[in-house]
Design a protein around this motif. Structure first.
Motif, PDB file in Angstrom:
ATOM      1  N   LYS A  53     -31.691  11.451 -50.918  1.00 43.80           N
ATOM      2  CA  LYS A  53     -31.539  11.055 -52.323  1.00 43.80           C
ATOM      3  C   LYS A  53     -30.118  10.573 -52.602  1.00 43.80           C
ATOM      4  CE  LYS A  53     -35.095  14.012 -54.311  1.00 43.80           C
ATOM      5  NZ  LYS A  53     -35.374  15.097 -55.267  1.00 43.80           N
ATOM      6  N   ILE A  54     -29.145  11.253 -52.016  1.00 41.08           N
ATOM      7  CA  ILE A  54     -27.743  10.837 -52.179  1.00 41.08           C
ATOM      8  C   ILE A  54     -27.546   9.446 -51.590  1.00 41.08           C
ATOM      9  CG2 ILE A  54     -25.368  11.300 -51.429  1.00 41.08           C
ATOM     10  CD1 ILE A  54     -26.102  14.312 -51.620  1.00 41.08           C
ATOM     11  N   ASN A  55     -28.098   9.194 -50.401  1.00 39.62           N
ATOM     12  CA  ASN A  55     -27.992   7.868 -49.783  1.00 39.62           C
ATOM     13  C   ASN A  55     -28.665   6.797 -50.628  1.00 39.62           C
ATOM     14  OD1 ASN A  55     -28.106   8.790 -46.241  1.00 39.62           O
ATOM     15  ND2 ASN A  55     -26.373   8.621 -47.635  1.00 39.62           N
ATOM     16  N   ASP A  56     -29.821   7.113 -51.214  1.00 44.25           N
ATOM     17  CA  ASP A  56     -30.498   6.154 -52.099  1.00 44.25           C
ATOM     18  C   ASP A  56     -29.604   5.797 -53.282  1.00 44.25           C
ATOM     19  OD1 ASP A  56     -32.702   6.195 -50.435  1.00 44.25           O
ATOM     20  OD2 ASP A  56     -33.872   7.547 -51.731  1.00 44.25           O
ATOM     21  N   TYR A  57     -28.968   6.791 -53.871  1.00 46.52           N
ATOM     22  CA  TYR A  57     -28.057   6.556 -54.995  1.00 46.52           C
ATOM     23  C   TYR A  57     -26.863   5.720 -54.552  1.00 46.52           C
ATOM     24  CZ  TYR A  57     -24.792   7.372 -58.794  1.00 46.52           C
ATOM     25  OH  TYR A  57     -23.898   7.192 -59.810  1.00 46.52           O
ATOM     26  N   GLU A  58     -26.313   6.044 -53.377  1.00 50.68           N
ATOM     27  CA  GLU A  58     -25.170   5.279 -52.868  1.00 50.68           C
ATOM     28  C   GLU A  58     -25.547   3.818 -52.645  1.00 50.68           C
ATOM     29  OE1 GLU A  58     -22.657   8.699 -50.449  1.00 50.68           O
ATOM     30  OE2 GLU A  58     -24.221   7.585 -49.382  1.00 50.68           O
ATOM     31  N   ARG A  59     -26.747   3.576 -52.141  1.00 49.83           N
ATOM     32  CA  ARG A  59     -27.210   2.193 -51.954  1.00 49.83           C
ATOM     33  C   ARG A  59     -27.329   1.480 -53.303  1.00 49.83           C
ATOM     34  NH1 ARG A  59     -30.392   4.849 -48.046  1.00 49.83           N
ATOM     35  NH2 ARG A  59     -29.848   4.208 -45.944  1.00 49.83           N
ATOM     36  N   LEU A  60     -27.888   2.164 -54.287  1.00 49.19           N
ATOM     37  CA  LEU A  60     -28.074   1.602 -55.623  1.00 49.19           C
ATOM     38  C   LEU A  60     -26.731   1.225 -56.257  1.00 49.19           C
ATOM     39  CD1 LEU A  60     -30.157   1.063 -57.923  1.00 49.19           C
ATOM     40  CD2 LEU A  60     -29.656   3.370 -58.723  1.00 49.19           C
ATOM     41  N   MET A  61     -25.725   2.063 -56.058  1.00 49.04           N
ATOM     42  CA  MET A  61     -24.409   1.841 -56.660  1.00 49.04           C
ATOM     43  C   MET A  61     -23.469   0.993 -55.783  1.00 49.04           C
ATOM     44  SD  MET A  61     -24.256   3.192 -59.571  1.00 49.04           S
ATOM     45  CE  MET A  61     -25.914   3.213 -60.156  1.00 49.04           C
ATOM     46  N   GLY A  62     -23.910   0.668 -54.575  1.00 52.79           N
ATOM     47  CA  GLY A  62     -23.076  -0.130 -53.685  1.00 52.79           C
ATOM     48  C   GLY A  62     -22.060   0.678 -52.902  1.00 52.79           C
ATOM     49  N   LEU A  63     -22.153   1.997 -52.969  1.00 55.34           N
ATOM     50  CA  LEU A  63     -21.195   2.852 -52.274  1.00 55.34           C
ATOM     51  C   LEU A  63     -21.566   3.061 -50.805  1.00 55.34           C
ATOM     52  CD1 LEU A  63     -20.811   5.577 -55.042  1.00 55.34           C
ATOM     53  CD2 LEU A  63     -19.224   3.728 -54.493  1.00 55.34           C
ATOM     54  N   TYR A  64     -22.819   2.867 -50.479  1.00 56.59           N
ATOM     55  CA  TYR A  64     -23.283   3.110 -49.113  1.00 56.59           C
ATOM     56  C   TYR A  64     -22.573   2.206 -48.115  1.00 56.59           C
ATOM     57  CZ  TYR A  64     -26.435   4.173 -45.276  1.00 56.59           C
ATOM     58  OH  TYR A  64     -26.945   4.575 -44.071  1.00 56.59           O
ATOM     59  N   ALA A  65     -22.328   0.950 -48.498  1.00 51.94           N
ATOM     60  CA  ALA A  65     -21.654   0.004 -47.605  1.00 51.94           C
ATOM     61  C   ALA A  65     -20.176   0.343 -47.428  1.00 51.94           C
ATOM     62  CB  ALA A  65     -21.798  -1.416 -48.149  1.00 51.94           C
ATOM     63  N   ILE A  66     -19.596   1.033 -48.392  1.00 50.11           N
ATOM     64  CA  ILE A  66     -18.169   1.355 -48.343  1.00 50.11           C
ATOM     65  C   ILE A  66     -17.917   2.660 -47.584  1.00 50.11           C
ATOM     66  CG2 ILE A  66     -16.137   1.899 -49.747  1.00 50.11           C
ATOM     67  CD1 ILE A  66     -17.493   0.232 -51.989  1.00 50.11           C
TER      68      ILE A  66
END
Length: 92
Positions: A53-66
Protein backbone atom coordinates in the motif's frame (compact mmCIF):
# COMPACT_ATOMS: atom_id res chain seq x y z
CA UNK A 1 13.77 -10.45 15.71
CA UNK A 2 16.28 -11.61 13.13
CA UNK A 3 19.10 -11.16 15.67
CA UNK A 4 17.55 -13.61 18.11
CA UNK A 5 18.86 -17.16 18.26
CA UNK A 6 16.62 -20.23 18.35
CA UNK A 7 16.53 -20.37 22.14
CA UNK A 8 15.65 -16.67 22.35
CA UNK A 9 12.86 -17.10 19.80
CA UNK A 10 11.43 -20.03 21.74
CA UNK A 11 11.67 -17.99 24.95
CA UNK A 12 9.82 -15.12 23.26
CA UNK A 13 7.06 -17.49 22.15
CA UNK A 14 6.83 -18.95 25.67
CA UNK A 15 6.69 -15.45 27.17
CA UNK A 16 3.87 -14.44 24.85
CA UNK A 17 1.99 -17.63 25.72
CA UNK A 18 2.55 -17.19 29.49
CA UNK A 19 1.40 -13.59 29.27
CA UNK A 20 -2.05 -14.88 28.28
CA UNK A 21 -2.55 -17.08 31.37
CA UNK A 22 -5.51 -16.02 33.49
CA UNK A 23 -7.09 -17.65 36.55
CA UNK A 24 -10.47 -19.38 36.39
CA UNK A 25 -13.03 -19.30 39.22
CA UNK A 26 -11.00 -21.79 41.26
CA UNK A 27 -7.68 -20.04 40.76
CA UNK A 28 -6.37 -22.48 38.14
CA UNK A 29 -4.50 -20.82 35.30
CA UNK A 30 -5.65 -21.31 31.72
CA UNK A 31 -4.67 -19.69 28.45
CA UNK A 32 -6.81 -16.89 27.08
CA UNK A 33 -4.71 -16.68 23.91
CA UNK A 34 -6.58 -16.80 20.64
CA UNK A 35 -3.65 -18.53 18.94
CA UNK A 36 -1.33 -21.19 20.35
CA UNK A 37 1.86 -19.65 19.02
CA UNK A 38 3.51 -16.48 17.82
CA UNK A 39 2.27 -16.28 14.22
CA UNK A 40 5.30 -14.72 12.59
CA UNK A 41 4.15 -15.67 9.10
CA UNK A 42 0.85 -13.84 9.50
CA UNK A 43 2.61 -10.77 10.90
CA UNK A 44 5.05 -10.70 7.98
CA UNK A 45 2.16 -11.09 5.53
CA UNK A 46 0.38 -8.09 7.11
CA UNK A 47 3.56 -6.00 6.98
CA UNK A 48 4.08 -6.94 3.31
CA UNK A 49 0.49 -5.90 2.56
CA UNK A 50 1.07 -2.54 4.28
CA UNK A 51 4.34 -2.16 2.35
CA UNK A 52 2.48 -2.73 -0.94
CA UNK A 53 0.00 0.00 0.00
CA UNK A 54 2.88 2.36 0.79
CA UNK A 55 4.45 1.60 -2.61
CA UNK A 56 1.11 2.24 -4.35
CA UNK A 57 0.90 5.64 -2.63
CA UNK A 58 4.51 6.43 -3.54
CA UNK A 59 3.77 5.62 -7.19
CA UNK A 60 0.66 7.82 -7.11
CA UNK A 61 2.61 10.76 -5.65
CA UNK A 62 5.70 10.24 -7.83
CA UNK A 63 7.91 9.38 -4.87
CA UNK A 64 8.54 5.79 -5.93
CA UNK A 65 10.88 6.87 -8.74
CA UNK A 66 12.86 9.09 -6.36
CA UNK A 67 13.22 7.04 -3.18
CA UNK A 68 10.94 3.99 -2.86
CA UNK A 69 10.33 2.29 0.46
CA UNK A 70 12.04 -1.09 0.34
CA UNK A 71 10.69 -4.12 2.18
CA UNK A 72 13.49 -6.04 3.87
CA UNK A 73 12.38 -9.43 5.23
CA UNK A 74 13.76 -10.32 8.64
CA UNK A 75 14.96 -13.70 7.46
CA UNK A 76 13.13 -15.59 10.19
CA UNK A 77 12.13 -19.05 9.06
CA UNK A 78 8.62 -20.08 8.17
CA UNK A 79 6.71 -22.28 10.61
CA UNK A 80 7.91 -25.60 9.11
CA UNK A 81 11.55 -24.58 9.57
CA UNK A 82 10.96 -23.63 13.22
CA UNK A 83 9.31 -26.98 13.98
CA UNK A 84 12.18 -28.80 12.30
CA UNK A 85 14.78 -26.98 14.39
CA UNK A 86 12.77 -27.45 17.60
CA UNK A 87 12.50 -31.18 16.95
CA UNK A 88 16.25 -31.53 16.39
CA UNK A 89 17.07 -29.45 19.49
CA UNK A 90 14.89 -31.64 21.73
CA UNK A 91 16.50 -34.82 20.42
CA UNK A 92 19.97 -33.79 21.71
Amino acid sequence: LSHLGWESRKALARGIKNNRLVPDEDGNLYSSAIFDEFGYDSIEKAVRKLHDKINDYERLMGLYAIDPTVFVPSGMPVREDVEEVENTSTEN
